[in-house]
Design a protein around this motif. Structure first.
Motif, short mmCIF file in Angstrom:
data_model
loop_
_atom_site.label_atom_id
_atom_site.label_comp_id
_atom_site.label_asym_id
_atom_site.label_seq_id
_atom_site.Cartn_x
_atom_site.Cartn_y
_atom_site.Cartn_z
N UNK A 7 0.85 -1.18 0.00
CA UNK A 7 0.00 0.00 0.00
C UNK A 7 0.89 1.23 0.00
N UNK A 8 0.34 2.33 -0.46
CA UNK A 8 1.08 3.58 -0.53
C UNK A 8 0.62 4.50 0.60
N UNK A 9 1.59 5.07 1.30
CA UNK A 9 1.31 6.04 2.35
C UNK A 9 1.97 7.36 1.99
N UNK A 10 1.41 8.45 2.48
CA UNK A 10 2.10 9.73 2.34
C UNK A 10 3.36 9.67 3.19
N UNK A 74 6.21 4.65 0.18
CA UNK A 74 5.85 6.05 0.30
C UNK A 74 5.48 6.57 -1.09
N UNK A 75 4.39 7.33 -1.17
CA UNK A 75 3.91 7.85 -2.45
C UNK A 75 4.91 8.78 -3.10
N UNK A 76 5.45 9.70 -2.30
CA UNK A 76 6.37 10.70 -2.85
C UNK A 76 7.35 11.11 -1.75
N UNK A 122 9.89 5.98 -2.54
CA UNK A 122 9.02 6.20 -3.68
C UNK A 122 9.82 6.04 -4.98
N UNK A 123 9.09 5.95 -6.06
CA UNK A 123 9.70 5.89 -7.39
C UNK A 123 10.58 7.12 -7.59
N UNK A 124 11.71 6.93 -8.23
CA UNK A 124 12.56 8.07 -8.56
C UNK A 124 13.77 8.23 -7.65
N UNK A 125 13.93 7.32 -6.70
CA UNK A 125 15.07 7.39 -5.77
C UNK A 125 15.91 6.12 -5.89
#
Length: 143
Positions: A7-10, A74-76, A122-125
């Motif tokens: 699941x994605x969390x802030x 994490x979402x972002x 999150x994506x991008x790291x």
């Protein structure tokens, strides 16, 4: 750990959850006390308001329970958020690098800490090894 099914969390909800885990609470205690809104006041530098987590858990009980029991992504992420997550989740004080175009976080991690961090980011790291098996740099993936 398969990150696609997590699941994605802030970033903030993840920090709140890790703040409770840092108190030594088991998953069952976290779930029960958040559901009952029986939460401590936070005197850390973050001044977490755990009632925000209780509100999220009440609004999305299945998501919250899965995040606690199965893990989450994490979402972002932001570079400062990653530093804070490591500090709260692992009790370490990573180095924050804010040089424009080279923003990153430097930290010594165990193999299991690195694996968990990789699942949460999150994506991008990316996590890059700086010193064989100990020092890691977490940085944005350069395009």
């Amino acid at each position: 750990m398969e990150t696609n099914n997590l699941v994605k969390l802030s970033q903030w909800d993840a920090l709140l959850l890790e703040g409770l885990r840092a108190l030594g609470w088991s998953d069952e205690v976290v779930l029960r006390r958040v559901k009952e809104a029986d939460l401590p006041s936070d005197e850390s530098m973050y001044h977490f308001d755990y009632q925000e987590l209780a509100a999220f858990a009440a609004a999305e009980p299945e998501t919250f329970e899965r995040a606690v029991k199965e893990g989450y992504a994490i979402k972002y992420n932001t570079v400062r958020g990653i530093r804070s997550w490591i500090a709260v989740a692992y009790g370490k004080e990573p180095e924050l690098v804010l040089e424009e175009g080279n923003e990153s976080v430097l930290v010594v991690l165990t193999p299991s800490e690195k694996e968990r961090l990789a699942a949460v980011l999150s994506f991008g790291w990316a996590i890059r090894e700086e010193q064989a098996g100990t020092l890691y740099r977490i940085e944005p993936i350069q395009r």
